[in-house]
Design a protein around this motif. Structure first.
Motif, mmCIF file in Angstrom:
data_model
loop_
_atom_site.group_PDB
_atom_site.id
_atom_site.type_symbol
_atom_site.label_atom_id
_atom_site.label_comp_id
_atom_site.label_asym_id
_atom_site.label_seq_id
_atom_site.Cartn_x
_atom_site.Cartn_y
_atom_site.Cartn_z
ATOM 1 N N SER A 159 -1.429 2.798 5.675
ATOM 2 C CA SER A 159 -2.800 2.365 5.989
ATOM 3 C C SER A 159 -2.973 1.949 7.440
ATOM 4 O O SER A 159 -4.094 1.776 7.905
ATOM 5 C CB SER A 159 -3.199 1.209 5.073
ATOM 6 O OG SER A 159 -2.253 0.156 5.165
ATOM 7 N N LYS A 172 -6.787 3.523 7.648
ATOM 8 C CA LYS A 172 -7.609 3.414 6.442
ATOM 9 C C LYS A 172 -9.048 3.054 6.804
ATOM 10 O O LYS A 172 -9.287 2.169 7.605
ATOM 11 C CB LYS A 172 -7.020 2.338 5.528
ATOM 12 C CG LYS A 172 -7.732 2.171 4.197
ATOM 13 C CD LYS A 172 -7.001 1.122 3.362
ATOM 14 C CE LYS A 172 -7.670 0.903 2.021
ATOM 15 N NZ LYS A 172 -6.941 -0.108 1.217
ATOM 16 N N TYR A 217 -8.012 8.168 4.845
ATOM 17 C CA TYR A 217 -6.946 7.820 5.782
ATOM 18 C C TYR A 217 -6.924 8.857 6.899
ATOM 19 O O TYR A 217 -6.865 10.058 6.635
ATOM 20 C CB TYR A 217 -5.586 7.778 5.076
ATOM 21 C CG TYR A 217 -5.497 6.699 4.034
ATOM 22 C CD1 TYR A 217 -4.948 5.459 4.329
ATOM 23 C CD2 TYR A 217 -5.992 6.914 2.744
ATOM 24 C CE1 TYR A 217 -4.868 4.468 3.362
ATOM 25 C CE2 TYR A 217 -5.926 5.927 1.779
ATOM 26 C CZ TYR A 217 -5.368 4.703 2.092
ATOM 27 O OH TYR A 217 -5.313 3.710 1.147
ATOM 28 N N THR A 253 -12.449 5.639 -0.070
ATOM 29 C CA THR A 253 -11.371 5.319 0.869
ATOM 30 C C THR A 253 -10.767 6.595 1.432
ATOM 31 O O THR A 253 -10.482 7.545 0.697
ATOM 32 C CB THR A 253 -10.275 4.497 0.177
ATOM 33 O OG1 THR A 253 -10.842 3.290 -0.342
ATOM 34 C CG2 THR A 253 -9.166 4.151 1.157
ATOM 35 N N ASP A 257 0.859 -1.178 0.000
ATOM 36 C CA ASP A 257 0.000 0.000 0.000
ATOM 37 C C ASP A 257 0.898 1.231 0.000
ATOM 38 O O ASP A 257 1.771 1.356 0.857
ATOM 39 C CB ASP A 257 -0.904 0.001 1.248
ATOM 40 C CG ASP A 257 -2.044 1.005 1.138
ATOM 41 O OD1 ASP A 257 -1.896 1.980 0.367
ATOM 42 O OD2 ASP A 257 -3.058 0.835 1.826
#
Length: 370
Positions: free
Chosen positions: A82, A189, A198, A196, A78
């Motif tokens: 995350s 995340k 964060y 999505t 990633d």
């Protein structure tokens, strides 16, 4: 007699607790195979790190960037940070030293300014404060547990520290968060309405404001002589929303450079703004969008992405560069174009030696909320 036994039990309890807290660590021992090539420890790694968390004689550092420019999804990872193991604090390795040896599939990471440059087998400081910053982030009197996404940045960090005088027996590359399945995950995340996001507020992040440091050489892979390089393009740092509002209100006209640490477009735009400042002899203030994001101010109201350059006059925004605007994109590419933009509201000197760069729309990579 009973009182004596109580005292004895208390002493035994304290002794046992202390011995548990000060339990001797196994010496670092590298795994075999590919993980061994990365320097991941055979004893203290993703599978066992939970047993070694919370030690008072140790510090815990995750070496990833909040958003890495390398495409780690290509190898199952990633590019965003995350999540993190509880107790670890983030210190991005790409800000410490130029990165070499990444897998071809992921491409390149951040290539901007760094505390050190790795050149011909040596780690050369780029700033007067480079070593003291490193010693603060990685205290030599502590055991140091390192982690990243897959183990690579952690291994690079250990190699650098050892080369610069740290005790190799006190540093552990504990591997990669992507492979961690323990009970101390802190996930940043999350999904909302199919999108999505964060939440980096959950982590402790150590930023490095290079604009405030005393440069002694240029970052990169070329060696220089021992003569100190003077930085003629020094921006005046703003570190809080209060300072920002004060600068805006107390100056009849002021230029403010807005950036984000780790933003590649910011790194490419920086030398152009510096050359513009040098040519015109003007003061330019500089502020990280992250430092002013959670307060009310006219900069955040105008842009959510970086880099940008604002001009305020009598407390009002009279011009700013929008990194998401196609109409503004050319102004980011050279001193000539930047001077063309600035000439609408200030006297600008003729440009003789141009500085150019290839810069693309920042998109989400340079957003505080990406």
């Amino acid at each position: 007699m009973q009182k004596f036994l109580k005292v004895l039990l208390i002493l035994l309890f304290i002794s046992g607790f202390s011995s548990c807290q000060e339990k001797k660590l196994p010496l670092p021992s590298v795994e075999s195979g590919l993980r061994g090539e990365l320097g991941i420890d055979a004893n203290i790694n993703e599978s066992t790190i939970d047993l070694y968390l919370g030690r008072k004689d140790s510090v815990y550092r995750d070496m990833r960037m909040l958003k890495d420019e390398a495409n780690y999804e290509a190898i199952g990872g990633d590019s965003y940070l995350s999540g993190i193991v509880s107790g670890f604090e983030v210190v991005p390795y790409p800000y410490l030293c130029n990165v070499e040896g990444l897998p071809e599939a992921v491409g390149n990471t951040y290539t901007g300014v760094t505390l050190f440059s790795y050149v011909d087998g040596e780690y050369l400081p780029n700033y007067t404060e480079s070593m003291s910053i490193l010693e603060t982030l990685f205290p030599k009197d502590k055991y140091i547990f390192l982690m990243c996404g897959g183990g690579g940045y952690a291994g690079m960090t250990k190699n650098m520290l050892v080369a610069l005088g740290w005790d190799e027996t006190k540093i552990y590359n504990t591997g990669g968060y992507w492979y961690y399945e323990g009970n101390n995950k802190i996930e940043t995340k999350y999904e909302t309405n199919g999108e999505t996001h964060y939440d980096f507020s959950k982590i402790i992040y150590h930023d490095i404001d290079f604009n405030t440091l005393d440069k002694i050489r240029e970052s990169g892979t070329a060696k220089t002589d021992d003569t100190a390089v003077t930085d003629e393009n020094t921006f005046i740092p703003i570190t809080s929303n209060e300072e920002l509002n004060k600068v805006i209100s107390e100056n009849e006209q002021v230029l403010i450079h807005v950036y984000l640490p780790g933003c590649s477009s910011c790194a490419k735009f920086l030398p152009i703004v510096q050359e513009f400042q040098k040519l015109n002899g003007c003061d330019i203030y500089s502020v990280s969008l992250r430092d002013i994001w959670y307060e009310d101010n006219p900069i955040k109201d105008k842009v959510q992405y970086t880099p940008s350059l604002f001009c305020f006059k009598n407390g009002e925004v009279i011009a700013y560069l929008d990194p998401t605007s196609d109409a503004d994109l050319d102004y980011y590419k050279s001193v000539v174009k930047l001077s063309e933009w600035a000439s609408a509201f200030m006297e600008v000197k003729a440009v003789t030696d141009d500085v150019t760069t290839d810069i693309e729309n920042c998109e989400t990579g340079c957003s505080i909320d990406s």
